[in-house]
Every structure is written in C-alpha cells, then in structure tokens.
Design a protein around this motif. Structure first.
Motif, PDB file in Angstrom:
ATOM      1  N   ASP A   9       0.328   0.597   5.981  1.00 25.73           N
ATOM      2  CA  ASP A   9       1.003   1.375   7.029  1.00 25.73           C
ATOM      3  C   ASP A   9       2.276   2.025   6.492  1.00 25.73           C
ATOM      4  O   ASP A   9       2.586   3.190   6.801  1.00 25.73           O
ATOM      5  CB  ASP A   9       1.347   0.469   8.222  1.00 25.73           C
ATOM      6  CG  ASP A   9       0.100   0.012   8.985  1.00 25.73           C
ATOM      7  OD1 ASP A   9      -0.978   0.636   8.771  1.00 25.73           O
ATOM      8  OD2 ASP A   9       0.190  -0.961   9.756  1.00 25.73           O
ATOM      9  N   LYS A  10       3.034   1.276   5.713  1.00 31.81           N
ATOM     10  CA  LYS A  10       4.274   1.809   5.145  1.00 31.81           C
ATOM     11  C   LYS A  10       3.976   2.995   4.227  1.00 31.81           C
ATOM     12  O   LYS A  10       4.676   4.020   4.268  1.00 31.81           O
ATOM     13  CB  LYS A  10       4.988   0.705   4.366  1.00 31.81           C
ATOM     14  CG  LYS A  10       6.285   1.153   3.716  1.00 31.81           C
ATOM     15  CD  LYS A  10       6.928   0.009   2.939  1.00 31.81           C
ATOM     16  CE  LYS A  10       8.192   0.469   2.218  1.00 31.81           C
ATOM     17  NZ  LYS A  10       8.804  -0.625   1.433  1.00 31.81           N
ATOM     18  N   TRP A  11       2.926   2.867   3.426  1.00 26.78           N
ATOM     19  CA  TRP A  11       2.592   3.961   2.503  1.00 26.78           C
ATOM     20  C   TRP A  11       2.141   5.194   3.283  1.00 26.78           C
ATOM     21  O   TRP A  11       2.543   6.318   2.967  1.00 26.78           O
ATOM     22  CB  TRP A  11       1.481   3.508   1.555  1.00 26.78           C
ATOM     23  CG  TRP A  11       1.304   4.449   0.398  1.00 26.78           C
ATOM     24  CD1 TRP A  11       1.917   4.424  -0.795  1.00 26.78           C
ATOM     25  CD2 TRP A  11       0.427   5.591   0.368  1.00 26.78           C
ATOM     26  NE1 TRP A  11       1.494   5.471  -1.587  1.00 26.78           N
ATOM     27  CE2 TRP A  11       0.579   6.210  -0.900  1.00 26.78           C
ATOM     28  CE3 TRP A  11      -0.470   6.151   1.280  1.00 26.78           C
ATOM     29  CZ2 TRP A  11      -0.110   7.351  -1.279  1.00 26.78           C
ATOM     30  CZ3 TRP A  11      -1.167   7.306   0.902  1.00 26.78           C
ATOM     31  CH2 TRP A  11      -0.980   7.887  -0.356  1.00 26.78           C
ATOM     32  N   GLU A  12       1.325   4.995   4.318  1.00 26.62           N
ATOM     33  CA  GLU A  12       0.849   6.133   5.106  1.00 26.62           C
ATOM     34  C   GLU A  12       1.997   6.816   5.833  1.00 26.62           C
ATOM     35  O   GLU A  12       2.021   8.040   5.958  1.00 26.62           O
ATOM     36  CB  GLU A  12      -0.208   5.673   6.106  1.00 26.62           C
ATOM     37  CG  GLU A  12      -1.553   5.314   5.462  1.00 26.62           C
ATOM     38  CD  GLU A  12      -2.628   5.008   6.477  1.00 26.62           C
ATOM     39  OE1 GLU A  12      -3.798   5.350   6.217  1.00 26.62           O
ATOM     40  OE2 GLU A  12      -2.298   4.428   7.536  1.00 26.62           O
ATOM     41  N   ALA A  13       2.946   6.037   6.314  1.00 34.55           N
ATOM     42  CA  ALA A  13       4.093   6.637   7.002  1.00 34.55           C
ATOM     43  C   ALA A  13       4.899   7.533   6.061  1.00 34.55           C
ATOM     44  O   ALA A  13       5.447   8.563   6.468  1.00 34.55           O
ATOM     45  CB  ALA A  13       4.984   5.538   7.581  1.00 34.55           C
ATOM     46  N   ALA A  14       4.956   7.154   4.810  1.00 36.12           N
ATOM     47  CA  ALA A  14       5.759   7.909   3.844  1.00 36.12           C
ATOM     48  C   ALA A  14       4.988   9.032   3.171  1.00 36.12           C
ATOM     49  O   ALA A  14       5.564  10.091   2.856  1.00 36.12           O
ATOM     50  CB  ALA A  14       6.320   6.958   2.780  1.00 36.12           C
ATOM     51  N   HIS A  15       3.659   8.837   2.975  1.00 35.58           N
ATOM     52  CA  HIS A  15       2.945   9.766   2.101  1.00 35.58           C
ATOM     53  C   HIS A  15       1.664  10.333   2.693  1.00 35.58           C
ATOM     54  O   HIS A  15       0.976  11.098   2.014  1.00 35.58           O
ATOM     55  CB  HIS A  15       2.600   9.068   0.779  1.00 35.58           C
ATOM     56  CG  HIS A  15       3.782   8.413   0.136  1.00 35.58           C
ATOM     57  ND1 HIS A  15       4.877   9.118  -0.302  1.00 35.58           N
ATOM     58  CD2 HIS A  15       4.046   7.095  -0.119  1.00 35.58           C
ATOM     59  CE1 HIS A  15       5.768   8.277  -0.825  1.00 35.58           C
ATOM     60  NE2 HIS A  15       5.296   7.044  -0.707  1.00 35.58           N
ATOM     61  N   GLU A  44       4.629   7.513  -4.465  1.00 35.66           N
ATOM     62  CA  GLU A  44       4.009   8.594  -3.722  1.00 35.66           C
ATOM     63  C   GLU A  44       2.653   9.003  -4.277  1.00 35.66           C
ATOM     64  O   GLU A  44       1.864   9.676  -3.593  1.00 35.66           O
ATOM     65  CB  GLU A  44       4.930   9.822  -3.719  1.00 35.66           C
ATOM     66  CG  GLU A  44       5.041  10.581  -5.043  1.00 35.66           C
ATOM     67  CD  GLU A  44       5.958   9.924  -6.061  1.00 35.66           C
ATOM     68  OE1 GLU A  44       6.097  10.462  -7.173  1.00 35.66           O
ATOM     69  OE2 GLU A  44       6.533   8.853  -5.741  1.00 35.66           O
ATOM     70  N   GLU A  92       6.532   1.020  -8.466  1.00 36.27           N
ATOM     71  CA  GLU A  92       7.960   1.057  -8.154  1.00 36.27           C
ATOM     72  C   GLU A  92       8.565   2.406  -8.536  1.00 36.27           C
ATOM     73  O   GLU A  92       9.462   2.914  -7.863  1.00 36.27           O
ATOM     74  CB  GLU A  92       8.680  -0.074  -8.891  1.00 36.27           C
ATOM     75  CG  GLU A  92       8.361  -1.456  -8.335  1.00 36.27           C
ATOM     76  CD  GLU A  92       8.937  -2.564  -9.205  1.00 36.27           C
ATOM     77  OE1 GLU A  92       9.466  -2.238 -10.290  1.00 36.27           O
ATOM     78  OE2 GLU A  92       8.845  -3.738  -8.793  1.00 36.27           O
ATOM     79  N   GLU A 116      -1.851  -4.979   5.440  1.00 36.26           N
ATOM     80  CA  GLU A 116      -1.824  -3.912   6.445  1.00 36.26           C
ATOM     81  C   GLU A 116      -0.439  -3.284   6.556  1.00 36.26           C
ATOM     82  O   GLU A 116      -0.307  -2.071   6.723  1.00 36.26           O
ATOM     83  CB  GLU A 116      -2.274  -4.453   7.805  1.00 36.26           C
ATOM     84  CG  GLU A 116      -3.735  -4.851   7.868  1.00 36.26           C
ATOM     85  CD  GLU A 116      -4.669  -3.677   7.595  1.00 36.26           C
ATOM     86  OE1 GLU A 116      -4.272  -2.513   7.829  1.00 36.26           O
ATOM     87  OE2 GLU A 116      -5.799  -3.926   7.131  1.00 36.26           O
ATOM     88  N   ARG A 117       0.608  -4.128   6.481  1.00 32.71           N
ATOM     89  CA  ARG A 117       1.964  -3.558   6.544  1.00 32.71           C
ATOM     90  C   ARG A 117       2.223  -2.651   5.335  1.00 32.71           C
ATOM     91  O   ARG A 117       2.881  -1.614   5.458  1.00 32.71           O
ATOM     92  CB  ARG A 117       3.000  -4.682   6.622  1.00 32.71           C
ATOM     93  CG  ARG A 117       3.056  -5.354   7.990  1.00 32.71           C
ATOM     94  CD  ARG A 117       4.285  -6.226   8.132  1.00 32.71           C
ATOM     95  NE  ARG A 117       4.292  -7.335   7.205  1.00 32.71           N
ATOM     96  CZ  ARG A 117       3.699  -8.518   7.443  1.00 32.71           C
ATOM     97  NH1 ARG A 117       3.063  -8.717   8.603  1.00 32.71           N
ATOM     98  NH2 ARG A 117       3.752  -9.497   6.564  1.00 32.71           N
ATOM     99  N   LEU A 118       1.706  -3.054   4.160  1.00 33.87           N
ATOM    100  CA  LEU A 118       1.888  -2.236   2.959  1.00 33.87           C
ATOM    101  C   LEU A 118       1.192  -0.883   3.118  1.00 33.87           C
ATOM    102  O   LEU A 118       1.763   0.180   2.799  1.00 33.87           O
ATOM    103  CB  LEU A 118       1.328  -2.974   1.738  1.00 33.87           C
ATOM    104  CG  LEU A 118       1.365  -2.193   0.402  1.00 33.87           C
ATOM    105  CD1 LEU A 118       2.795  -1.916  -0.017  1.00 33.87           C
ATOM    106  CD2 LEU A 118       0.632  -2.972  -0.682  1.00 33.87           C
TER     107      LEU A 118
END
Length: 894
Positions: free
Chosen positions: A187-193, A161, A157, A183-185
């Motif tokens: 994908d979300k991390w890859e989109a941000a970092h 990053e 939290e 998978e959503r977790l």
C-alpha cells in the motif's frame, strides 16, 4: 583540464567515440559562440594526456577517439554485460558481478554540467540499472538467496520508485513477512508510485505472495500466440542498439503508452536480425502473446508484398471472437479493439511502405510493434509517436568478429591484415561479411588472399558476394531495393555511381539531373535517401561501395531512356561543377589569379561570401575534388586535368597539403604544355615552384621558375609581361634562399620595373619588400626600412592583405636585427592578425613562434605561452606535425 575531462566524457559516451566540432562546442560551451580554435585547443590538451594514437588529429571537423580494448571502466562494464547475455545463470551472475564492479560511482559523469550532460547521464544511469536488474534476475535463478536479500535491500533503499527493484525486493523478502506487514508495504509503495497492476511483472509477484491466481489482461483459458521466429545468425555488434530499443519499449510500457519502433537501413544491414533479437528480449513483458508477419516488401520480382488484409486475417485468427470481421477497415478496427486491453508484441518484417503498415497497428494500450523496412516510413509519424532508428553498418571490431572465427587458425600477423582488408572491402556490411564468412569455411589463408584480390576488383565484387543456394546474396538484396525505385530515382542513382565520391553536396547532386528530367532531381534524391540507398550525413550525400558497384555494373545503362554516352556526359558534368565551384572559392583565396575556366555550362556555382566560407567549402569538398582530378586523368579530359589542380593549389598551400599539390600540378604541367598558352604554362610552373619552395626544395623550385621566365618571354602581351613579372619576382625569392643575393636583387628590380609599367600595385609592393629583405641580409637596415615601409604603404592601398603581412614581417625582422624588440613585436602581432584572418596557418604559426622568442627574451613568459598554445592549435589543424616540439617548449615555460 576540466574542459578536457568533459571532452573525454563526451567522446567515450558517443557512438563510435566520435563527435563533430559543433557537438563538442555545444556541450563544452553551451549557448556561446565558440571558434574552432577553442575546440582544437581542448583536444590538444586531452591528446597530451592520452597520446596521439588514442586521440589522433582532428580531420574534417570530426574528433575521433581510438580507445584500446578494456582501457576505460565504462567499456569494460559494457563488454562484461555483453559477455553475460548468453551464459547460463550461475556463470551469468558471476560475469555481471565482474562487470558491475567496474562501476565505482553510482552517479555517472559526476562533475560534468547537468545542462549539457544530463541526457547522457540519464542514459548511463538506465544502462546501469538494467545491468543491476539482470544481475538480480541471474542471482534469483542461480540460487544466490543471501546475496539477493542483501542487494535488494540496498537498492530498494536507494531507488524505491523503480518497479523492477521493488519486485526483486518482494521476491527476496516478501515470503518472510507477516501478511499485514506485506500489505502495508505494498500500500505504501502504491501510494507513492502508482498501482502495481500498471506493471504486469510486478503484479504477478504481488499475486504470488498473496497466494492468489496469476492475473493476465486476457483470459487464462485461451491459447497465447507466440509467433516470433528465431534469428539465424548471432547479432554481432548490436547489443547496444538492442538495449537502447528495449529501454524505449520498457519506458513506454511502464507509462502505459503503445510502442512503435521503426527500424530502417540499407539492404542486408541486419534489420530483421535486430528485430528478432529485440523481440526475444522483450517477449516476457507481453503476457498476451507475440505476433509476427513477413510483409515481403522487398522479397523479389516474383513475390508480391503481403496484402495488409491477409495479415489481419492471420492476426485475428488468434482471437476467435473477432475473426468474423469483413473488409480491411473493419478488420483493422477489430485488431485495435482486441488489443485495447491486452499487452501483445507484434513484429512486422520487411515493410514496403506506410500504407502496408498502418492498418496493422494497434490503438491505445500497452502493446508494442517493431517494424523493419528499407524505407524510412517517416509517414508513420502522424499520430503514432514512432521511435525511428536507422540500423547502421557494423563497427570494425564487430565486423571482424564475424570473420575471425571462420578464418583458419595460424599466425595472427598473417590473419589480422587479411581480416582488416576483408572488413574494408565489404564496407562493414553484415550480409557481405556473412557471405565471406561462409566462403572462408573451406579456404586456407592463401585462398583467403585470393578472395581479397577478387573483392578489390569492382566488377568481381558482387559475384564473390553471391551465394543464392544459401539465400545469401548482396546482389539479390540490392536488386530488390533498386527494382522498387521510380525511373527518375534509378537514373539519378546511376549518375551518383559514376560520381567519383566519396560524397557530394546538394548542388553537386542537383547538377547530376539534366534539365527537363522529370520528376525533379530533388524528388528523386529524397526517394533514394528514404530507400536507404543514399546516405545523408553531415549535409553530404554518399553511396555505400556495394551500392555503387551494383549501380555501375548490374544495371543496364540504356534502361529508362538513359543515352548510351550517359557515363561520359555525367563525368563531364561532375567535373564542370567541381571546376567552377573550386574556382569560385579560389577567387576568395587569391583574387589576382586568373584561370581560363570560361562561363559555367549550366552548372550551379556557389559564391562564398568571404574567405572563411570559401575555406569551409573546400574543406568539405577536398577529398571529392582530389578523386575528380584522378577521374579526369583516367578519362583523358585535359581541360580538368590541368585547371582543377590550379584552382585548388592556393587552398592546398594554406592547409599544407603539399604532396597532393605536387601530384596534381605534375599532371597539370604535362597537359598544359600541350594545350595551354605560354603564360598559362608559366603559371603552372610557378605553382610547382611555390609548392617545392614550401617544402624547402629550392633547387627544384628554381628550375621550374627559370622555365616559367622563358615561357613568359614568349608572350609579349600584357598577360605575358605580368606573367614574366611574377616569375622574376618568385625566382628572386628562391635565389635569395640559395644564397645568391646579387642575382636575387637583379630579378627583383626587373620585376619591380614591370609591375610599375603594368600598374600592378600588389606586385610593386611585393618586389619592394623583396628588395628590403636583401638590404636586411646585408645589414643595410635604414635602406631596408625605407623599402619595406614603402611596400607596406602601397600594399595597404590594395586588397592584397597577404602582401601587407609580408611587409610587416620583414619590417619586424629588421627591427629585431636592431635590437628593437617592442617595435618588432608590435609589427609581428599585426602580421599575425592578418594571417589569422586569411587562415594561412603555416605562416601564422611561424610568426607566432618568433613572437614567443621575443617575449621570452623580454621576460614575458605568460604571453609567450599564450602564443605557443596558438601555435599548437595551428599545427594540429595542419595534421599534427611537430606538435611535440611545441608541447616540450610549453612545458619548459609553464
């Protein structure tokens, strides 16, 4: 106290808890002109909190903090992390929990300005996160699942990053997630970092959670090379360095950049050990293997350095499709090709030069190379972005740790002094300490005392540090380094070994190279620094004691065309350089003194532009000149035995180095009475008297002055009469201190008559001021004001500002005796301004103390506090004597 807090933060995060005054000024007053007094004032405030033992007086423009073990949370944290490094997983987890409990605030150095402390704050933050990740790894291995779930949630939290934090979060929580949620977790991390595949460790975790085969940048069917050797010894004192280098490698790998770390340092300092341990720390981050080559750059006279092409053959044999390349260029290109899509760790140990290393380097990709060499290999900088790091000597505690476990158990009062002596005599050199540790295994405490005795003898030292049967020898290690030097560099090294040390400036080193020496001495010096045989620190050059001993006793002085008398010639050249350069500074400090030094005999002379620069030069050169005087005395070189102390005494008075002055002048007197003219001998006696005078030993001062008067009367020339005037005037000042005002006035008036006859206006003003002082003693204030007023008028027409300050002081005393405080204060402040400009610290402090008395009596305590704060700074500059008295008085007034 905000600046004091910043100074504490700066010191505690600096190597060996030490900073120069320039570094302190840069961090505490960025972008501002900062006089040294401001730094000393802040240091004094911090010393008042920590105590003199923790923060001693500043010496040679360096501030050092002696922190007791475990006294600061950061140090307790680091020590806890260090202890955890080699523990089993459950114990390691517990130890890291204890260490991280010391970190009460996630934001290090909170409250200090980002502009100057941002870099250190970032380094500390990375240090914290490395320990947190190690703690999570230990928890995972130790089966602390509940703890791991809680902590990874908290840290994810805070810092989502960070790929390692995200990886541990997935390990702790991923298996309990539905596939879609997981998978959503991701994908979300890859989109941000960024893509997880950029981090091999993170990608492996993702693959396992997806229940797919482990992916590698190479093929999983091939054999993965793992050539790193194990370190033979424990890396005492290197944990911080290894963590620093590991952080560099991780940062560059995460940025998908190649890593090149170049470790340099003198023979035996432990470069290879650091490289081996660093390789072990990093190994798991390089899934495609680890390669190693001993390049044998300094292996000995009978062993040639490894050929890069042969090393390439060995590396490419690990990657069969590329092993058929022919020629060094083709093989080097093949290595770059094979490593382009792999992540491999390469250790190249004991390189001799850039040409040996360059063909072995990968091109693009995320591979890492660690190179060790006694040479700095600065030529690798072109296009490689290397991280150069010198491996320094050990700190005292780490050096002692090598010995402590080998010394027989017994009374610590007997063991610890021996350990400290051995550490000092080995110069905190790891190889030397390792040899001594071996010798301690079969020695009693009494036998250890004999070892200390042998090490104190420079001729015996290298024999004690020689264990060839165990491949442990300082002599052999240094021989390999020196054998690789050019003849000119060897010649310069020999001369530097004759130089008394502890360091030398650029001009002094250049004067060691005789005219016509080829190549030029500056090129030879560059070679020695690059070879880690000469150290450049704070713009001065120095030799380690072991290098000095080797160069003096293990190298044939007639080799390379060096004449038989090279040592005597070198000593004379060193002393001639010192004499003329100290004299050039002394002329700025005391324009009236004339010393028979003659013309420079082909040596470089730096002429300081003003008083401040002259004092700064002497601050830097002082220790070296003191050793030069001792060397001249041992060699019986009379010219330097008496002239060097005389050229140095004005500086010693201004810096209150009175004991040193007495030692030097005592030697000077013995020689001068044999070789110098009577007036010159009288001058030596006056300088001795002036030194005793400043120690308030007036009877001894008077004895030397009576002798100076008698000697001066033997010379009826203008020089002799001027010497007589100086001697009479100084004797008069001393007789007044002894309470004989009548004799004092008689001698002052005799001096005044001589000064007027000789046209010496400064002397005339000084004699008149002395007479005015005697009037003041007798309560004859009007007569005193007339005499001192005339003295001031005459002094202001000369360049002798100190004489004017003396007259102002006497006038102020007379006005105080007449209860005219405001006028006295005005005169005192004028005198203080002159003394401040001249950097006559002792007398400025004395007058400021008197100013504070006058201000307190007038009810102006804030101004008195300001004056006393300056007194405190000045006493700190003079060695810290009687500072508590000032602090106590400041406490009363605040």
């Amino acid at each position: 106290m905000k600046k004091a807090t910043a100074l504490f933060g700066l010191l505690v995060t600096s190597p060996q808890y030490r900073c120069t005054t320039d570094e302190i000024a840069e961090h505490l007053w960025p972008g501002q002109e900062c006089p040294r007094e401001r730094v000393y004032k802040v240091a004094s405030l911090l010393r008042g909190v920590l105590g003199d033992e923790v923060l001693p007086d500043l010496r040679s423009s360096v501030c050092v903090m002696n922190l007791p073990e475990g006294s600061v949370d950061l140090l307790r944290f680091r020590e806890g992390v260090r202890k955890a490094a080699h523990l089993k997983w459950p114990e390691k987890f517990a130890q890291l929990c204890t260490a991280l409990a010391e970190w009460q605030d996630d934001e290090p150095l909170r409250g200090l300005p980002e502009e100057t402390f941002g870099g250190r704050r970032a380094e500390l933050r990375e240090e914290l996160m490395a320990a947190v990740c190690d703690q999570m790894e230990a928890a995972l291995r130790a089966g602390e699942d509940t703890w791991l779930r809680m902590e990874t949630k908290k840290w994810y939290e805070r810092m989502p990053e960070r790929s390692r934090i995200f990886g541990f979060y997935l390990i702790a929580h991923g298996q309990a997630m539905a596939r879609g949620v997981l998978e959503r977790l991701i994908d979300k991390w890859e989109a941000a970092h960024g893509k997880t595949e950029q981090d091999p460790e993170l990608q492996e975790i993702v693959d396992e959670l997806r229940s797919t085969p482990r992916r590698s940048r190479g093929t999983s069917l091939r054999r993965v090379p793992d050539q790193l050797p194990a370190g033979k010894h424990r890396p005492f004192g290197r944990a911080g360095l290894i963590d620093e280098l590991a952080g560099v490698a991780r940062t560059r790998q995460e940025a998908e950049r190649p890593t090149l770390i170049v470790l340099s340092g003198m023979a035996g300092v432990g470069k290879s050990l650091v490289a081996y341990r660093l390789g072990a720390v990093l190994r798991e981050r390089f899934p495609d293997g680890a390669l190693y080559a001993n390049l044998r750059g300094f292996a000995g006279a009978e062993v040639r350095p490894a050929e890069p092409e042969h090393v390439l053959d060995g590396f490419l044999a690990e990657f069969p499709p590329y092993s058929g390349a022919a020629g060094i260029e083709a093989k080097s290109a093949a290595l770059r090709s094979v490593l382009a899509d792999k992540s491999v760790l390469i250790v190249l140990d004991d390189a001799v030069d850039v040409a040996q290393v360059r063909p072995l380097l990968p091109g693009n990709g995320t591979s890492a190379v660690i190179v060790t060499s006694r040479n700095t290999l600065r030529g690798l900088g072109a296009g490689q972005d290397p991280y150069f790091r010198k491996v320094d000597l050990l700190d005292e505690e780490s050096a002692a740790a090598i010995l402590r476990e080998k010394l027989p158990k017994g009374d610590p009062r007997g063991r610890e002094p021996l350990i400290r002596a051995l550490v000092e005599l080995c110069g905190r050199h790891p190889l030397a300490l390792t040899v001594i540790a071996r010798r301690l295994e079969n020695r009693s405490v009494r036998g250890t005392s004999d070892l200390v005795r042998d090490l104190r003898e420079e001729k015996e030292k290298l024999g004690v540090l020689h264990l060839p049967e165990e491949e442990l020898s300082v002599r052999m290690a240094l021989a390999c380094s020196i054998r690789a030097l050019s003849p000119a560099a060897r010649r310069l090294l020999r001369r530097l070994a004759v130089h008394p040390g502890p360091s030398a400036g650029w001009d002094a080193v250049m004067d060691l190279g005789p005219a016509g020496d080829a190549p030029r001495p500056d090129h030879a010096l560059e070679e020695l620094v690059a070879a880690s045989l000469v150290e450049l620190r704070a713009d001065r050059y120095s030799l380690h004691d072991l290098v000095r001993a080797f160069a003096r006793h293990e190298v044939d002085p007639e080799a390379d065309g060096v004449p038989e008398d090279f040592e005597d010639a070198t000593v004379r050249r060193v002393l001639e350089h010192q004499l003329h350069n100290v004299h050039a500074c002394d002329r700025r400090l005391h324009e009236q003194r004339a010393l028979p030094v003659g013309d420079p005999a082909g040596v470089r002379v730096f002429e300081p532009v003003d008083l401040e620069q002259a004092l700064a030069v002497l601050d830097d050169e002082y220790d070296t000149v003191q050793l030069g005087i001792q060397l001249a005395h041992r060699k019986g070189l009379e010219r330097y035995v008496w002239l060097l102390p005389m050229a140095l005494v004005t500086y010693q008075w201004s810096r209150r180095r009175l004991d040193d002055a007495l030692r030097g002048l005592t030697l000077a007197r013995e020689v001068a009475e044999k070789v110098a003219e009577p007036a010159q001998c009288a001058m030596v006696h006056r300088m001795l008297a002036g030194t005793y005078w400043r120690q308030e030993q007036f009877e001894r001062a008077a004895g030397h002055l009576f002798r100076a008067v008698r000697l001066s009367k033997e010379d009826d020339t203008g020089t002799g009469r001027l010497s007589l005037a100086h001697s009479l005037h100084t004797l008069a000042l001393t007789l007044r201190k002894q309470g004989d005002g009548t004799a004092a006035e008689e001698h002052h008036r005799q001096a005044l008559e001589l000064y007027r006859a000789l046209g010496d206006r400064s002397g005339e003003a000084a004699a008149l001021n002395g007479i005015g002082t005697l009037h003041r003693d007798r309560g004859e204030y009007d007569e005193g004001l007339r005499a001192c007023g005339e003295a001031l008028r005459i002094a202001e027409g000369t360049t002798d500002r100190r004489c004017g300050a003396d007259a102002l002081y006497t006038l102020a005393q007379i006005h105080l005796s007449r209860s005219e405080g405001e006028e006295a204060l005005r005169l005192l402040r004028r005198a203080c301004g002159i003394l401040c400009d001249l950097e006559h610290w002792h007398d400025e402090a004395k007058l400021l103390w008197l100013c504070a008395d006058v201000l307190v009596a007038a009810g102006r305590s804030p101004e008195a506090v300001e004056a006393l704060e300056r007194v405190l700074v000045l006493r700190e500059l003079m060695g810290g004597h009687d500072t508590q008295e000032v602090r106590d008085r400041l406490e009363e007034l605040r």
